[in-house]
Design a protein around this motif. Structure first.
Motif, PDB file in Angstrom:
ATOM      1  N   SER A   1       0.707  -1.213   0.038  1.00  0.00           N
ATOM      2  CA  SER A   1      -0.040  -0.185   0.228  1.00  0.00           C
ATOM      3  C   SER A   1       0.858   1.518   0.179  1.00  0.00           C
ATOM      4  O   SER A   1       2.147   1.099   0.591  1.00  0.00           O
ATOM      5  CB  SER A   1      -0.751   0.006   1.259  1.00  0.00           C
ATOM      6  N   GLU A   2       0.428   2.362  -0.515  1.00  0.00           N
ATOM      7  CA  GLU A   2       1.039   3.586  -0.674  1.00  0.00           C
ATOM      8  C   GLU A   2       1.096   4.546   0.588  1.00  0.00           C
ATOM      9  O   GLU A   2       1.688   5.515   0.814  1.00  0.00           O
ATOM     10  CB  GLU A   2       0.785   4.321  -2.084  1.00  0.00           C
ATOM     11  N   ARG A   3      -0.090   3.964   1.423  1.00  0.00           N
ATOM     12  CA  ARG A   3      -0.384   5.053   2.705  1.00  0.00           C
ATOM     13  C   ARG A   3      -0.067   4.109   3.753  1.00  0.00           C
ATOM     14  O   ARG A   3       0.237   3.060   3.741  1.00  0.00           O
ATOM     15  CB  ARG A   3      -1.810   5.490   2.406  1.00  0.00           C
ATOM     16  N   ALA A   4      -0.129   5.134   5.039  1.00  0.00           N
ATOM     17  CA  ALA A   4       0.143   4.620   6.136  1.00  0.00           C
ATOM     18  C   ALA A   4      -0.706   3.307   6.596  1.00  0.00           C
ATOM     19  O   ALA A   4      -1.707   3.182   6.042  1.00  0.00           O
ATOM     20  CB  ALA A   4       0.039   5.655   7.209  1.00  0.00           C
ATOM     21  N   PRO A   5      -0.029   2.531   7.619  1.00  0.00           N
ATOM     22  CA  PRO A   5      -0.945   1.403   8.298  1.00  0.00           C
ATOM     23  C   PRO A   5      -2.141   1.679   8.632  1.00  0.00           C
ATOM     24  O   PRO A   5      -3.198   1.030   8.485  1.00  0.00           O
ATOM     25  CB  PRO A   5       0.099   0.982   8.962  1.00  0.00           C
TER      26      PRO A   5
ATOM     27  N   PRO B   1      25.662  -6.331  -0.771  1.00  0.00           N
ATOM     28  CA  PRO B   1      24.625  -5.723   0.233  1.00  0.00           C
ATOM     29  C   PRO B   1      24.878  -4.424   1.016  1.00  0.00           C
ATOM     30  O   PRO B   1      25.887  -4.537   1.406  1.00  0.00           O
ATOM     31  CB  PRO B   1      24.107  -6.977   1.140  1.00  0.00           C
ATOM     32  N   ALA B   2      23.970  -3.551   0.882  1.00  0.00           N
ATOM     33  CA  ALA B   2      24.260  -2.361   1.545  1.00  0.00           C
ATOM     34  C   ALA B   2      24.152  -2.587   3.159  1.00  0.00           C
ATOM     35  O   ALA B   2      23.244  -3.135   3.404  1.00  0.00           O
ATOM     36  CB  ALA B   2      23.393  -1.228   1.176  1.00  0.00           C
ATOM     37  N   VAL B   3      24.930  -1.659   3.651  1.00  0.00           N
ATOM     38  CA  VAL B   3      24.818  -1.722   5.245  1.00  0.00           C
ATOM     39  C   VAL B   3      23.663  -0.671   5.640  1.00  0.00           C
ATOM     40  O   VAL B   3      23.228   0.043   5.530  1.00  0.00           O
ATOM     41  CB  VAL B   3      26.091  -1.116   5.897  1.00  0.00           C
ATOM     42  N   PRO B   4      22.596  -1.489   6.567  1.00  0.00           N
ATOM     43  CA  PRO B   4      21.481  -1.073   6.909  1.00  0.00           C
ATOM     44  C   PRO B   4      21.820   0.091   7.904  1.00  0.00           C
ATOM     45  O   PRO B   4      22.843   0.320   8.600  1.00  0.00           O
ATOM     46  CB  PRO B   4      20.555  -2.158   7.836  1.00  0.00           C
ATOM     47  N   PRO B   5      20.948   1.272   7.635  1.00  0.00           N
ATOM     48  CA  PRO B   5      21.132   2.406   8.484  1.00  0.00           C
ATOM     49  C   PRO B   5      20.920   2.248   9.928  1.00  0.00           C
ATOM     50  O   PRO B   5      20.295   1.301  10.258  1.00  0.00           O
ATOM     51  CB  PRO B   5      20.239   3.508   7.934  1.00  0.00           C
ATOM     52  N   SER B   6      21.675   3.090  10.809  1.00  0.00           N
ATOM     53  CA  SER B   6      21.700   2.801  12.232  1.00  0.00           C
ATOM     54  C   SER B   6      20.033   3.543  12.454  1.00  0.00           C
ATOM     55  O   SER B   6      19.588   4.191  11.795  1.00  0.00           O
ATOM     56  CB  SER B   6      22.516   3.866  12.897  1.00  0.00           C
ATOM     57  N   PRO B   7      19.525   2.984  13.796  1.00  0.00           N
ATOM     58  CA  PRO B   7      18.086   3.531  14.074  1.00  0.00           C
ATOM     59  C   PRO B   7      18.307   4.896  14.344  1.00  0.00           C
ATOM     60  O   PRO B   7      17.414   5.614  14.491  1.00  0.00           O
ATOM     61  CB  PRO B   7      17.927   2.827  15.572  1.00  0.00           C
ATOM     62  N   ALA B   8      19.485   5.706  14.850  1.00  0.00           N
ATOM     63  CA  ALA B   8      19.522   6.898  14.970  1.00  0.00           C
ATOM     64  C   ALA B   8      19.376   7.901  13.528  1.00  0.00           C
ATOM     65  O   ALA B   8      18.970   8.967  13.504  1.00  0.00           O
ATOM     66  CB  ALA B   8      20.710   7.496  15.638  1.00  0.00           C
ATOM     67  N   ALA B   9      19.809   7.332  12.607  1.00  0.00           N
ATOM     68  CA  ALA B   9      19.801   7.865  11.193  1.00  0.00           C
ATOM     69  C   ALA B   9      18.286   8.222  10.908  1.00  0.00           C
ATOM     70  O   ALA B   9      17.648   7.179  10.966  1.00  0.00           O
ATOM     71  CB  ALA B   9      20.450   7.049  10.079  1.00  0.00           C
ATOM     72  N   SER B  10      17.920   9.158  10.217  1.00  0.00           N
ATOM     73  CA  SER B  10      16.584   9.496   9.655  1.00  0.00           C
ATOM     74  C   SER B  10      16.436   9.093   8.466  1.00  0.00           C
ATOM     75  O   SER B  10      17.399   9.260   7.500  1.00  0.00           O
ATOM     76  CB  SER B  10      16.348  11.003  10.035  1.00  0.00           C
ATOM     77  N   ALA B  11      15.636   8.635   7.782  1.00  0.00           N
ATOM     78  CA  ALA B  11      15.042   8.226   6.415  1.00  0.00           C
ATOM     79  C   ALA B  11      15.034   9.359   5.595  1.00  0.00           C
ATOM     80  O   ALA B  11      14.206  10.452   6.219  1.00  0.00           O
ATOM     81  CB  ALA B  11      13.967   7.202   6.549  1.00  0.00           C
ATOM     82  N   ALA B  12      15.122   9.293   4.416  1.00  0.00           N
ATOM     83  CA  ALA B  12      14.907  10.438   3.531  1.00  0.00           C
ATOM     84  C   ALA B  12      13.376  10.606   3.391  1.00  0.00           C
ATOM     85  O   ALA B  12      12.852   9.612   3.596  1.00  0.00           O
ATOM     86  CB  ALA B  12      15.691  10.184   2.287  1.00  0.00           C
ATOM     87  N   PRO B  13      12.989  11.766   3.022  1.00  0.00           N
ATOM     88  CA  PRO B  13      11.487  11.988   2.876  1.00  0.00           C
ATOM     89  C   PRO B  13      10.996  11.140   1.771  1.00  0.00           C
ATOM     90  O   PRO B  13      11.746  10.833   0.704  1.00  0.00           O
ATOM     91  CB  PRO B  13      11.317  13.513   2.543  1.00  0.00           C
ATOM     92  N   GLY B  14       9.940  10.185   2.103  1.00  0.00           N
ATOM     93  CA  GLY B  14       9.122   9.452   0.938  1.00  0.00           C
ATOM     94  C   GLY B  14       9.990   8.111   0.931  1.00  0.00           C
ATOM     95  O   GLY B  14       9.301   7.321   0.276  1.00  0.00           O
ATOM     96  N   GLU B  15      11.177   7.983   1.598  1.00  0.00           N
ATOM     97  CA  GLU B  15      11.834   6.642   1.722  1.00  0.00           C
ATOM     98  C   GLU B  15      11.090   5.754   2.505  1.00  0.00           C
ATOM     99  O   GLU B  15      10.832   5.925   3.627  1.00  0.00           O
ATOM    100  CB  GLU B  15      13.056   6.934   2.051  1.00  0.00           C
ATOM    101  N   CYS B  16      10.992   4.535   2.093  1.00  0.00           N
ATOM    102  CA  CYS B  16      10.295   3.267   2.955  1.00  0.00           C
ATOM    103  C   CYS B  16       8.928   3.935   3.381  1.00  0.00           C
ATOM    104  O   CYS B  16       8.758   3.573   4.540  1.00  0.00           O
ATOM    105  CB  CYS B  16      11.275   3.024   4.043  1.00  0.00           C
ATOM    106  N   ALA B  17       8.035   4.490   2.679  1.00  0.00           N
ATOM    107  CA  ALA B  17       6.720   4.800   3.110  1.00  0.00           C
ATOM    108  C   ALA B  17       5.741   3.823   2.656  1.00  0.00           C
ATOM    109  O   ALA B  17       6.148   2.894   2.135  1.00  0.00           O
ATOM    110  CB  ALA B  17       6.449   6.237   2.395  1.00  0.00           C
ATOM    111  N   GLY B  18       4.447   3.998   3.139  1.00  0.00           N
ATOM    112  CA  GLY B  18       3.431   2.908   2.791  1.00  0.00           C
ATOM    113  C   GLY B  18       3.255   2.043   4.071  1.00  0.00           C
ATOM    114  O   GLY B  18       3.619   2.379   5.048  1.00  0.00           O
ATOM    115  N   SER B  19       2.731   0.905   3.508  1.00  0.00           N
ATOM    116  CA  SER B  19       2.627  -0.223   4.295  1.00  0.00           C
ATOM    117  C   SER B  19       2.517  -1.598   3.722  1.00  0.00           C
ATOM    118  O   SER B  19       2.221  -1.480   2.435  1.00  0.00           O
ATOM    119  CB  SER B  19       1.402   0.234   5.210  1.00  0.00           C
ATOM    120  N   LEU B  20       2.487  -2.516   4.558  1.00  0.00           N
ATOM    121  CA  LEU B  20       2.301  -4.113   4.046  1.00  0.00           C
ATOM    122  C   LEU B  20       1.311  -4.753   4.625  1.00  0.00           C
ATOM    123  O   LEU B  20       1.056  -4.614   5.842  1.00  0.00           O
ATOM    124  CB  LEU B  20       3.630  -4.695   4.282  1.00  0.00           C
ATOM    125  N   VAL B  21       0.502  -5.171   3.696  1.00  0.00           N
ATOM    126  CA  VAL B  21      -0.887  -5.850   3.985  1.00  0.00           C
ATOM    127  C   VAL B  21      -0.720  -7.605   3.936  1.00  0.00           C
ATOM    128  O   VAL B  21      -0.233  -7.791   2.752  1.00  0.00           O
ATOM    129  CB  VAL B  21      -1.964  -5.328   3.332  1.00  0.00           C
TER     130      VAL B  21
END
Length: 207
Positions: free
Chosen positions: A77-81, A142-162
């Protein structure tokens, strides 16, 4: 001329027989290969943004030979859970599904919105949560996953999974009555009580 007419007539009859037999066979095979439950899920009145990409998986037997059929669907889904869960729950109610308050639902703790539903001989689990973000590979590695303290870019990893899981009610253990744990119904413990001394008390021998 008569032989040509007979040959043409025979060809037309043969083609008609093949078409009349092939079409029902094609639709019959298509019906058997396509689970009608997925057609029901396709008919849910959800907006296009709530069903961007759909992946279906099916296992088990439709006639419950050894294992009953399990239908699983994953939708992006493209929108929030929260908003996605609302539109799916509304669509399920409009399609005749009723909320099912049963324990355990879910069977294990799950983040997001997890609800259970029933309709006729089927049960349905609906799980809506945030997507799992995986960074794209860099130079084939494989890319190194970002640390929890790092902020995601706007629009990155948005939406939801059903996730939708549909089972036959007779194969869902939650529809079966749970055994009572009332001690009055279990009776006495048939196993003897063992004392601290593994040998117990010795019986004196006759003098």
């Amino acid at each position: 001329m008569r032989e040509r007419r007979r040959l043409r007539l025979g060809v037309l009859i043969l083609v008609s027989v093949v078409l009349l037999g092939a079409l029902p066979l094609y639709f019959g095979i298509r019906t058997l290969s396509r689970d009608p439950v997925f057609d029901t899920l396709d008919a849910l009145d959800v907006p296009s943004w709530a069903a961007v990409e759909t992946v279906d998986n099916v296992s088990g037997s439709r006639w419950c030979l050894q294992d009953c059929r399990l239908r699983e669907r994953t939708v992006e889904s493209e929108r929030a859970p929260e908003e996605t869960a609302r539109v799916y729950e509304t669509a399920l109610r409009e399609d005749g599904w009723e909320p099912w308050k049963v324990s355990p639902c879910p069977e294990q703790p799950a983040k997001g919105s997890y609800t259970c539903w029933r309709r006729d001989e089927l049960t349905l689990d609906l799980w809506v949560r945030e997507p799992t973000c995986v960074p794209p590979p860099v130079d084939g590695e494989p890319a190194v996953p970002p640390s929890p303290a790092a902020s995601a870019a706007p629009g990155e990893c948005a939406g939801s999974l059903v996730s939708v899981k549909v089972r036959n009610a007779i194969d869902d253990e939650r529809t079966r009555p749970q055994p009572s744990t009332d001690p009055s119904l279990t009776g006495e413990d048939p196993f003897p009580t063992v004392s601290d001394d593994p040998l117990g008390e010795l019986t004196p021998s006759p003098s």
